[in-house]
Write a protein that holds these residues in place. Structure first.
Motif, PDB file in Angstrom:
ATOM      1  N   GLY A  28      33.992   0.175  -5.913  1.00 38.05           N
ATOM      2  CA  GLY A  28      33.675   0.925  -7.129  1.00 38.05           C
ATOM      3  C   GLY A  28      34.124   0.176  -8.519  1.00 38.05           C
ATOM      4  N   GLU A  46      33.304   3.454 -10.894  1.00 37.61           N
ATOM      5  CA  GLU A  46      33.164   4.957 -10.268  1.00 37.61           C
ATOM      6  C   GLU A  46      33.445   4.834  -8.838  1.00 37.61           C
ATOM      7  N   GLY A  47      34.174   6.052  -8.346  1.00 39.76           N
ATOM      8  CA  GLY A  47      34.198   6.249  -6.958  1.00 39.76           C
ATOM      9  C   GLY A  47      35.562   5.552  -6.420  1.00 39.76           C
ATOM     10  N   THR A  49      39.737   5.705  -6.202  1.00 38.24           N
ATOM     11  CA  THR A  49      40.700   6.836  -6.409  1.00 38.24           C
ATOM     12  C   THR A  49      42.179   6.253  -7.123  1.00 38.24           C
TER      13      THR A  49
END
Length: 65
Positions: A28, A46-47, A49
């Motif tokens: 990501g 994105e995606g 953590t």
């Protein structure tokens, strides 16, 4: 999405390259910008953590502040 992290222990270009390499491998992540002087790392994508970022920084030999 762009997220900024503070990383401790980076002092040189080699440090920046190690962090960039590990973070670029996180699913990501599409971009990484490291500023050794401020200790800040901007991670784009994105995606991913915070835990994945922390693990990648740890693999590079550094830690999130």
């Amino acid at each position: 999405m762009s997220t900024t992290y503070d990383v401790t222990g980076m002092t040189c270009g080699h440090c920046a390259q190690a962090v960039t390499t590990e973070l670029s491998a996180v699913a990501g992540v599409t971009g990484v910008q490291v500023d050794v002087e401020t200790g800040r790392v901007v991670v784009e994508g994105e995606g991913f953590t915070d835990a994945q970022v922390a693990e990648a920084v740890d693999e590079a030999g550094y830690a999130l502040a």
